[in-house]
Write an enzyme that holds these catalytic residues in place. Structure first.
Site, mmCIF file in Angstrom:
data_model
loop_
_atom_site.group_PDB
_atom_site.id
_atom_site.type_symbol
_atom_site.label_atom_id
_atom_site.label_comp_id
_atom_site.label_asym_id
_atom_site.label_seq_id
_atom_site.Cartn_x
_atom_site.Cartn_y
_atom_site.Cartn_z
ATOM 1 N N HIS A 129 0.801 -1.230 0.000
ATOM 2 C CA HIS A 129 0.000 0.000 0.000
ATOM 3 C C HIS A 129 0.827 1.270 0.000
ATOM 4 O O HIS A 129 0.269 2.360 0.072
ATOM 5 C CB HIS A 129 -0.916 0.054 1.228
ATOM 6 C CG HIS A 129 -1.995 -0.968 1.225
ATOM 7 N ND1 HIS A 129 -3.246 -0.729 0.716
ATOM 8 C CD2 HIS A 129 -2.010 -2.240 1.665
ATOM 9 C CE1 HIS A 129 -4.001 -1.815 0.856
ATOM 10 N NE2 HIS A 129 -3.260 -2.750 1.430
ATOM 11 N N LYS B 167 -8.513 13.305 4.750
ATOM 12 C CA LYS B 167 -7.595 12.156 4.718
ATOM 13 C C LYS B 167 -6.639 12.295 5.896
ATOM 14 O O LYS B 167 -6.593 13.358 6.517
ATOM 15 C CB LYS B 167 -6.814 12.113 3.402
ATOM 16 C CG LYS B 167 -6.170 13.459 3.028
ATOM 17 C CD LYS B 167 -5.532 13.411 1.657
ATOM 18 C CE LYS B 167 -6.505 13.547 0.508
ATOM 19 N NZ LYS B 167 -6.839 12.300 -0.149
ATOM 20 N N ARG B 168 -5.894 11.242 6.220
ATOM 21 C CA ARG B 168 -4.904 11.352 7.299
ATOM 22 C C ARG B 168 -4.029 12.575 7.074
ATOM 23 O O ARG B 168 -3.759 12.936 5.932
ATOM 24 C CB ARG B 168 -3.988 10.126 7.314
ATOM 25 C CG ARG B 168 -4.613 8.884 7.837
ATOM 26 C CD ARG B 168 -3.567 7.805 8.069
ATOM 27 N NE ARG B 168 -2.858 7.432 6.860
ATOM 28 C CZ ARG B 168 -1.546 7.551 6.688
ATOM 29 N NH1 ARG B 168 -0.771 8.027 7.647
ATOM 30 N NH2 ARG B 168 -0.964 7.170 5.566
ATOM 31 N N LYS C 180 0.644 14.095 1.700
ATOM 32 C CA LYS C 180 -0.715 14.391 1.233
ATOM 33 C C LYS C 180 -0.920 15.906 1.085
ATOM 34 O O LYS C 180 -1.885 16.365 0.514
ATOM 35 C CB LYS C 180 -1.743 13.786 2.188
ATOM 36 C CG LYS C 180 -1.657 12.234 2.257
ATOM 37 C CD LYS C 180 -2.721 11.626 3.146
ATOM 38 C CE LYS C 180 -2.522 10.150 3.403
ATOM 39 N NZ LYS C 180 -3.230 9.257 2.459
ATOM 40 N N THR D 101 -8.611 6.545 -1.975
ATOM 41 C CA THR D 101 -9.966 6.025 -2.161
ATOM 42 C C THR D 101 -10.979 7.145 -1.901
ATOM 43 O O THR D 101 -12.077 7.124 -2.453
ATOM 44 C CB THR D 101 -10.240 4.843 -1.208
ATOM 45 O OG1 THR D 101 -9.764 5.174 0.103
ATOM 46 C CG2 THR D 101 -9.558 3.578 -1.688
ATOM 47 N N LYS E 95 -14.615 8.297 -3.818
ATOM 48 C CA LYS E 95 -15.899 8.583 -3.163
ATOM 49 C C LYS E 95 -16.393 9.975 -3.532
ATOM 50 O O LYS E 95 -17.580 10.182 -3.792
ATOM 51 C CB LYS E 95 -15.745 8.497 -1.636
ATOM 52 C CG LYS E 95 -15.409 7.108 -1.138
ATOM 53 C CD LYS E 95 -14.937 7.128 0.320
ATOM 54 C CE LYS E 95 -14.239 5.810 0.650
ATOM 55 N NZ LYS E 95 -13.425 5.875 1.874
HETATM 56 C C1 GFP Z 1 -2.921 3.688 2.113
HETATM 57 C C2 GFP Z 1 -2.371 4.416 0.931
HETATM 58 C C3 GFP Z 1 -3.485 4.934 0.027
HETATM 59 C C4 GFP Z 1 -4.347 3.766 -0.389
HETATM 60 C C5 GFP Z 1 -4.805 3.006 0.844
HETATM 61 C C6 GFP Z 1 -5.556 1.762 0.462
HETATM 62 O O1 GFP Z 1 -3.797 4.439 2.890
HETATM 63 O O2 GFP Z 1 -2.972 5.567 -1.109
HETATM 64 O O3 GFP Z 1 -5.470 4.226 -1.104
HETATM 65 O O4 GFP Z 1 -3.700 2.610 1.632
HETATM 66 O O5 GFP Z 1 -4.804 0.999 -0.439
HETATM 67 F F1 GFP Z 1 -1.584 5.459 1.322
HETATM 68 P P1 GFP Z 1 -3.729 5.761 3.744
HETATM 69 O O6 GFP Z 1 -2.380 6.312 3.725
HETATM 70 O O7 GFP Z 1 -4.700 6.672 3.071
HETATM 71 O O8 GFP Z 1 -4.166 5.388 5.093
#
Ligand code: GFP
Ligand code: GFP
Length: 828
Positions: free
Chosen positions: A368, A560-561, A566, A668, A672
């Site tokens: 991820h 988002k976090r 980001k 994600t 949405k």
């Molecule tokens: C992580 C990645 C994102 C990804 C999600 C799910 O989540 O880019 O969409 O995993 O695969 F960074 P977060 O950092 O958003 O928690």
């Protein structure tokens, strides 16, 4: 195994409103011990949950029986996080009972929305990774795939956030302080797992060597099952979460020898394992505990899987890899690879090669992130202390890998061995969990096209040379049941009326809605719904922050976090630029805009917290400045979580997806927001690229450096100071942050951001992308002023993103990784 001859489809639940009312009242009496006249909203909510559960448990029993009778191959999703949110309206929608329940409760004098608010979020995750897991188990059940989610039953989920003078304050989250109506404790399926201790080498009578692990401690895992209800009467799968307890055996031993205090301490220590979810980025705190958490849940889960397997196959392992596939959600559960090896080799006394072949058919791994700090590594000495036998097994896996794979392809190349070794040989040797995951899995996937490419080219190029077919992509997705149907009922109705009602399980149907993009009446209806959603959000904003926002302004949302990559601080710099332009030119012409943020910062992540503080301080100043004349408002919503997302997403006009190219694996939230008709301002990163492909360049505002340009810039040498000195607007804004303009009497309080961008070298290229970001926003501003043009773009966003349903992701996993078969559930 017995096969079913003529399966009767279960279909959506059939129950009359009167029956539902009776059930609710019956539970109020018999389950809650109260009465209609005096029941609190909480009691009404619980009674309704109990009534819903009557339908859920029917589905659960039918599903488990059908799977058992058909001896199905099943997917086992191993994840340290599940960000479920609330289940009340989700379960009602998926059972097809929402409208009926609303009516039943109405007739009983209750408002369904008030009851929904009685539920705490199940926030057993940090962000995208955990929410993805929740969407996936929804889709698996909806698509009738046999699957079980495994994780930890945290006593405290992600912390609750509030602001004190603009600063983030964290309080523990106690989502189940008074119990949780959706979970079922399963004492009959308790497992025991071992940690610590030492390994002894013994020889049997034939002189064969055997390793015996003498554990230092035994811990009990108690399973809690949360039924996962598929949409429209399909399967009801299970999310099984493990709670840690002191094992009876160990506890009593100490107790009997008079050590009551010791016994109590053992208890507390054992129970600590499932106490808290670790917020990301908190690198040092509780390393040992975090490793134990990981091992605890995978060991319990593997034993549970094996118990179920043995019920049908006893000691015959030959079918195991046919029945069982395990998806590792990131490297967090990677210790399951040596654990399965230990069970097979030490306990089942299987030959190494045979055991390894089973492992390599069973595990698949999803990556991820490419961020180096997020790729887990555990100090060898920690592993040795906590899991001494597993460390030996990892050494053996590594020895064979280097000898039989690496040295065969690159004979005598020590540099390759050093790079590919599962053990990183530094002054502090480390176990590389990413390497272990790739070596031990039959499939590795990234979560968006670009990310999967980068996993191959930048992260694991040599592994690709060794196993070209191992690597694949599965682009993320989101469940349209929660993220459109349930959270945006008005838009859902509009869609039902124009394109029919099949879209929740066949999201490509949305493309039919594109035919209405130029239809003035549909445009009006679509924008009227957006307007109502915005008005509803404005009420929530007022309640939570006491800030008044105008629903006619552009709602520009970043949720988002909080993380530097980001780039919430890029958004902040742009807000400051607009503010400054307004102050310099009182007639500065812009469509009124409300910038809304939602984000939690990991408690140990200093700069992330500084960014929250800065946004709050800037917001305070701007929101009270009369000169702004309501052209600008800034709101940081406290305690962002799934439930708040459900209110913000339907109300968004603009979606901020502004990570540095190459850093956001997928995203994600971007999906949405587009699904609900927001227009993306985004970089060519993660799934933004695929969103742009779907919606078309004219319906998205792309800006900034591309992945290749980022690489070139780094090679050339990036100097953020150039941007500071060459762009007077950037210079003015950063200098502004150093004054006490936003923090009267306390100059320098917001200077950390400037420092990170200049002295800190601006690792995420905020300054490099600023100008192009600002231009993208000017474009959006112009688009918005043309009402018909905006409506068309918004409609085309909703109509074009059918690809991003998690149902499609699951079908991709099934065909590229899991090879499962659908199992239609039959009624008893
Ligand atoms: C992580 C990645 C994102 C990804 C999600 C799910 O989540 O880019 O969409 O995993 O695969 F960074 P977060 O950092 O958003 O928690
Ligand atoms: C599952 C649960 C058990 C539970 C039964 C009852 O069975 O704890 O008692 O369902 O429905 F795990 P297994 O397939 O896991 O044995």
């Amino acid at each position: 195994m017995k096969k079913h001859s003529a399966p009767a489809a279960t279909g959506a639940v059939q129950i009359s409103t009167e029956q539902l009312k009776d059930q609710i009242v019956r539970h109020l009496h018999a389950t809650l011990g109260t009465d209609v006249n005096k029941a609190s909203p909480k009691a009404w909510w619980r009674a309704t949950c109990a009534a819903i559960n009557e339908q859920v448990y029917d589905g659960l029993r039918n599903t488990q029986r059908t799977h058992y009778e058909n001896n199905t191959r099943a997917l086992h999703y191993f994840s340290l996080e599940y960000l479920m949110g609330r289940l009340f309206s989700n379960n009602l929608h998926n059972l097809g009972l929402y409208d009926q329940a609303k009516q039943a409760l109405g007739e009983l004098g209750m408002n369904i929305a008030d009851l929904e608010d009685q539920e705490e979020d199940m926030a057993l995750g940090n962000g995208g990774l955990g929410r993805l897991a929740a969407c996936f188990i929804d889709s698996l059940a909806t698509l009738n795939y046999p699957a079980i989610g495994y994780g930890i039953h945290y006593e405290h989920g992600l912390f609750q956030q509030s602001f004190q003078d603009g600063k983030q304050i964290e309080r523990p989250d106690s989502w189940r302080e008074y119990g949780n109506p959706w979970e079922i404790c399963r004492p009959e399926s308790v497992q025991e797992i071992s940690v610590y201790g030492y390994v002894e080498t013994v020889y049997d009578l034939q002189g064969r060597m055997k390793k015996v692990w003498h554990p230092g401690r035994i811990i009990k895992g108690v399973p809690w099952d949360i039924p996962v209800v598929g949409y429209n009467g399909s399967s009801v799968n299970v999310l099984r979460l493990w709670e840690s307890r002191a094992s009876d055996f160990f506890n009593w031993d100490v107790f009997n020898s008079g050590g009551y205090i010791d016994a109590a301490r053992e208890n507390i220590e054992a129970e600590t394992i499932s106490k808290v979810l670790y917020p990301n980025d908190e690198t040092d705190a509780g390393k040992e505990l975090r490793l134990i958490q990981q091992y605890f849940f995978v060991s319990c889960s593997l034993k549970d899987i094996i118990r179920r397997y043995k019920r049908a196959h006893a000691d015959d392992w030959s079918e195991f890899a046919k029945q069982v596939v395990i998806q590792l959600n990131d490297t967090h559960p990677a210790v399951s690879i040596p654990e399965l090896m230990r069970i097979l080799v030490d306990r089942a006394e299987m030959q190494w090669d045979q055991a390894w072949s089973i492992c390599q058919q069973v595990f698949a791994y999803t990556n991820h992130t490419l961020l180096p700090e997020a790729l887990e590594k555990w100090p060898v000495r920690l592993f040795e202390k906590v899991l001494p036998r597993h460390l030996e097994i990892i050494y053996e896996i590594n020895r064979r890998f280097l000898l039989e794979q690496v040295d065969v392809l690159w004979p005598g190349d020590d540099e390759k061995k050093r790079k590919l070794s599962i053990i990183e040989e530094n002054h502090e040797p480390m176990v590389r969990m990413g390497h272990l995951s790739v070596v031990g899995s039959f499939r590795v996937n990234g979560v968006a096209e670009i990310h999967s490419k980068l996993v191959k080219s930048d992260l694991f190029p040599e592994m690709v040379a060794l196993w070209p077919d191992k690597f694949t992509n599965v682009t993320n997705g989101v469940t349209p049941r929660r993220w459109l149907k349930a959270c945006n009922p008005k838009l859902s109705k509009l869609l039902d009326n124009h394109i029919g009602t099949a879209w929740p399980t066949d999201l490509k149907q949305l493309s039919k809605f594109a035919a209405f993009a130029d239809d003035a009446a549909v445009q009006d209806a679509f924008m009227a719904i957006k307007q109502q959603n915005k008005a509803e959000l404005a009420t929530v904003v007022k309640k939570l922050t006491n800030i008044d926002i105008d629903p006619h302004a552009i709602f520009d949302i970043q949720i988002k976090r909080l993380h530097e990559y980001k780039r919430q601080h890029l958004n902040l710099l742009h807000i400051l630029a607009l503010y400054r332009r307004i102050l310099q030119d009182p007639n500065y012409d812009m469509a009124p805009r409300v910038f809304l943020f939602g984000a939690k910062a990991a408690p140990g992540y200093k700069l992330a917290k500084d960014i929250i503080y800065a946004i709050n301080k800037v917001a305070e100043k701007i929101n009270h400045d009369k000169r702004v004349k309501n052209r600008l408002k800034v709101v940081f919503m406290p305690n962002y979580r799934v439930t708040l997302a459900e209110k913000m997403i339907p109300a968004a006009d603009v979606s901020e997806q502004i990570s540095t190219a190459g850093k956001e694996a997928s995203g994600t939230g971007n999906m949405k927001l587009a699904l609900n008709g927001a227009i993306t301002v985004g970089t060519l990163d993660g799934a933004n690229i695929e969103i742009a492909e779907e919606v078309g360049d004219e319906n998205i505002a792309i800006f900034g450096l591309t992945v290749d340009e980022v690489k070139t810039l780094h090679v050339k040498g990036y100097n953020s100071a150039d941007y500071y000195y060459n762009n007077p607007e950037i210079k003015a804004i950063l200098d502004w942050l150093e004054t006490d303009y936003f923090t009267p009497g306390k100059p320098g309080e917001l200077a950390a951001i400037k420092r990170s961008l200049l002295e800190g070298g601006d690792p995420y290229l905020v300054l490099a992308d600023f100008e192009s970001y600002s231009k993208a926003h000017e474009k959006v501003d112009h688009w918005y002023r043309d009402k018909a043009l905006w409506a068309k773009k918004a409609i085309l966003n909703t109509a074009s993103v059918g690809k991003f349903t998690s149902d499609r992701s699951i079908e991709d996993y099934v065909s590229r990784v899991w090879h499962l078969e659908k199992c239609k559930i039959t009624k008893n």
